[in-house]
Design an enzyme around this catalytic site. Structure first.
Site, short mmCIF file in Angstrom:
data_model
loop_
_atom_site.label_atom_id
_atom_site.label_comp_id
_atom_site.label_asym_id
_atom_site.label_seq_id
_atom_site.Cartn_x
_atom_site.Cartn_y
_atom_site.Cartn_z
N HIS A 1 0.75 -13.84 -17.49
CA HIS A 1 1.23 -12.46 -17.56
C HIS A 1 2.76 -12.49 -17.57
O HIS A 1 3.43 -12.26 -16.56
CB HIS A 1 0.71 -11.65 -16.37
CG HIS A 1 1.27 -10.25 -16.35
ND1 HIS A 1 0.95 -9.30 -17.28
CD2 HIS A 1 2.16 -9.66 -15.51
CE1 HIS A 1 1.60 -8.19 -17.01
NE2 HIS A 1 2.35 -8.37 -15.95
N ALA B 1 0.80 -1.23 0.00
CA ALA B 1 0.00 0.00 0.00
C ALA B 1 0.83 1.28 0.00
O ALA B 1 0.31 2.35 -0.30
CB ALA B 1 -0.97 -0.01 1.19
N ASP C 1 -2.23 -5.72 -19.88
CA ASP C 1 -1.87 -6.27 -21.20
C ASP C 1 -3.01 -6.03 -22.19
O ASP C 1 -2.78 -5.66 -23.34
CB ASP C 1 -1.57 -7.76 -21.06
CG ASP C 1 -0.50 -8.04 -20.03
OD1 ASP C 1 0.60 -7.48 -20.16
OD2 ASP C 1 -0.76 -8.80 -19.08
#
Lengths: 415, 415
Positions: B253, B78, B225
């Site tokens: 990926h 985060a 993508d």
């Protein structure tokens, strides 16, 4: 600023170059080169990017039918951290509205040209339907062309040992050039929002160098201060921040700024009736707001780019969406004719209201008590001194710079 | 992961500690300390932040009347760059909707605790009405508590000389821990989106370690993508990117990903009927998509955090807004029962559709020609090998790691 390489090579004057380019309104995009004749490719290389016109004719008409005319938004400092947040907010439609297509015209320095292309590529990859054009450049005369808005984020950061007076001087020169470029190139009703510090005086310099654009159209960002002040009132009162209203920032975006607790409301009640602690208001509240950026930089290790970008978005939205009844927003604007007796000819933060048409008026019903008046006067004096330090940049008979050696009032985390 | 300091000091088990804290559901906020007894203050210090409950009762009811129940979104990594964009998009209501209040539960490392506070402070200063709570922590069991969504961005970057096999191993261990934490703490129908690379296999590890959460709920991000592929088809065809649809990414990926030009549409027509250049499709299109991150990092000098965050927002929106008729979106999901003969038990990117209820189905009407099939098979083989490399992390009898010494297929700009 120098002519760009393409224009120099072609031996064109700036004016001529602009009129050539205005006959060929193409979208400059940072993309792989389509096959093109070598000379053409060479000319394109001068920009460091390649050009492509999109065919938008085969789009689904239901997408675009209700859209307004495209708004052209020029952004300086476009490869910097604040812009890296802001540009995506602008492109998403969050700021100007979901029916408002947008063209982004990005200004960077020679040094940041490649980074600008990177930003343009990331914007492309984000596929925002409303984002119709992205152009990039290093010549403000070109980048500000027909701009409806100019968001002036870029400014020189302060080097080691540099005083605020030096910063005024160095950035002042940039804003003189950019003001002249706005004057010549931008839309005649261009709205200008200066974020680069010292933003009030930078806005003043740009304004004085752009006599063809209404003086009312120039703003200096104090919305981040307003947002931080609301947050502090929420934290202190234990109420959620949505219940804080009429939160005015008066004066300069520096540590002399005046977050106005006298007129602020929490849940509709005067803030001092909710937080019954005048000592806190007078001694702690203002430093908490003014030094928030410094506290953040200590935690976060970098300056608060995201929340600054949010406040820029808020500042724009404040002008394009009607202000809620009874509320106000803060923005640094020309003090000419203000109802509070602040000296004319300064860019000064006031509580304002807007009908949502891009224009605003200064609210005239804020109570300025003795305490507020003294604080406002101190910020006003500082702005007058800043003005005198840059008198040579705004066509005034100068003025020595009384700020040399003065205490540094730059908001921490922002230089 | 270790218990946090407060729990250790108190000598509490993790379970006991959680049940204590669940009795005091307060908002953890990175703000100045309110006056509090010393012991209480000490306990709070263990978190590095201070606590405050907001009174939201006096808000304007017209603001909140039509709002849904607050969605709890946990985000790992985060304090990183992607989250620094994403969190503000989430808080703005752009992703989950303008009637969807949100609580953000931020996970960081011990090292990034102060930065997490900085992020929370910037979120506060942004005054997003829909953002009702921000909590921060370093214990995934705590941070994932009752999460409706877990956006798993955090992953270890690859050190110098590190192979993809090492990266799989190191990140795999993180996702094993976090999967177990999801299993114990998160909502039983938590949707999990893994961004940290290698994201497909990280998602698989999290899924296998969280048997109480439906396998269908785990996603690996291939939306970036997809977006990049749409952009390349737009650039090549000269049509605006809004006219590109049915853009599937198949597989992993990694650089073995398969951007599917066979089924893609441009302006409603098959892409190969618009761009009549099979050589370009077969030889240039895929590398342009897969290597875009690398091209960007060269221009920009840093990785593409903003457009990645936009694609995460898109990936979430794809599940909470109904898919347009005839269109699809790409996401890495469990291959169990897929209609394309891809081996089961892998997290594999497929074209999907959603009714907007958070669930999805794999589209069954995509044409897989011979060329596509071979490419898909290669990506499938790679994912199977990745799975074998982490077999010990998913309770499988292992398996040597055939990827040791193999070519690096990490998408550039993302390690």
């Amino acid at each position: 600023m120098a002519l760009n390489m393409k224009q120099q090579q072609a031996g064109l004057s700036r004016k001529a170059a602009r009129s050539v380019s205005s006959r060929a309104p193409v979208v400059v995009r940072a993309v792989a080169a389509p096959v093109a004749p070598a000379a053409e490719a060479e000319a394109k290389k001068a920009y460091g990017v390649f050009r492509l016109s999109y065919d938008t004719q085969n789009e689904d008409a239901s997408l675009t039918r209700s859209w307004k005319k495209t708004v052209k938004v020029a952004v300086t400092g476009a490869s910097g951290n604040i812009a890296n947040h802001l540009l995506f907010m602008l492109a998403s439609g969050e700021v100007y509205g979901k029916d408002q297509p947008i063209a982004l015209q990005l200004l960077g320095s020679e040094r940041s040209k490649e980074a600008l292309e990177g930003v343009a590529m990331e914007l492309e990859d984000s596929l925002y339907p409303l984002l119709r054009e992205v152009s990039i450049g290093t010549d403000p005369y070109e980048v500000f062309g027909d701009a409806d808005w100019a968001l002036m984020i870029g400014a020189k950061p302060r080097g080691p040992g540099m005083e605020r007076a030096d910063l005024l001087q160095q950035n002042g020169e940039i804003f003189q050039v950019q003001g002249r470029a706005l004057n010549e190139s931008a839309s005649r009703n261009c709205k200008v929002l200066v974020v680069g510090n010292p933003c009030n005086t930078n806005a003043l310099i740009a304004m004085e160098n752009a006599p063809n654009i209404p003086r009312k159209n120039f703003h200096a960002l104090t919305r981040l201060d307003e947002n931080r002040a609301k947050c502090q009132l929420a934290l202190k009162s234990g109420k959620f921040y949505t219940s804080v209203s009429r939160m005015a920032i008066w004066g300069n975006h520096s540590t002399t700024q005046v977050p106005d607790f006298v007129n602020a409301r929490i849940g509709g009640l005067p803030a001092p009736d909710v937080i019954r602690d005048m000592k806190w208001f007078r001694e702690e509240f203002t430093p908490k707001v003014a030094l928030r950026g410094g506290a953040l930089i200590k935690k976060w290790g970098r300056s608060s780019a995201a929340s600054t970008a949010v406040s820029v978005a808020d500042a724009i939205r404040a002008l394009v969406v009607p202000t809620a009844p009874g509320d106000c927003f803060s923005t640094g604007v020309i003090s000419d004719g203000n109802p509070y007796g602040v000296r004319e000819g300064l860019i000064f933060s006031f509580p304002c209201r807007s009908k949502g048409d891009g224009d605003y008026e200064i609210c005239d019903n804020f109570i300025v008590d003795e305490w507020l008046r003294a604080k406002i006067r101190a910020s006003e004096d500082e702005l007058q001194k800043e003005k005198e330090c840059v008198s040579h940049l705004i066509g005034m008979m100068g003025g020595s710079c009384a700020l040399r050696g003065a205490e540094d009032t730059t908001v921490p985390g922002e230089n």
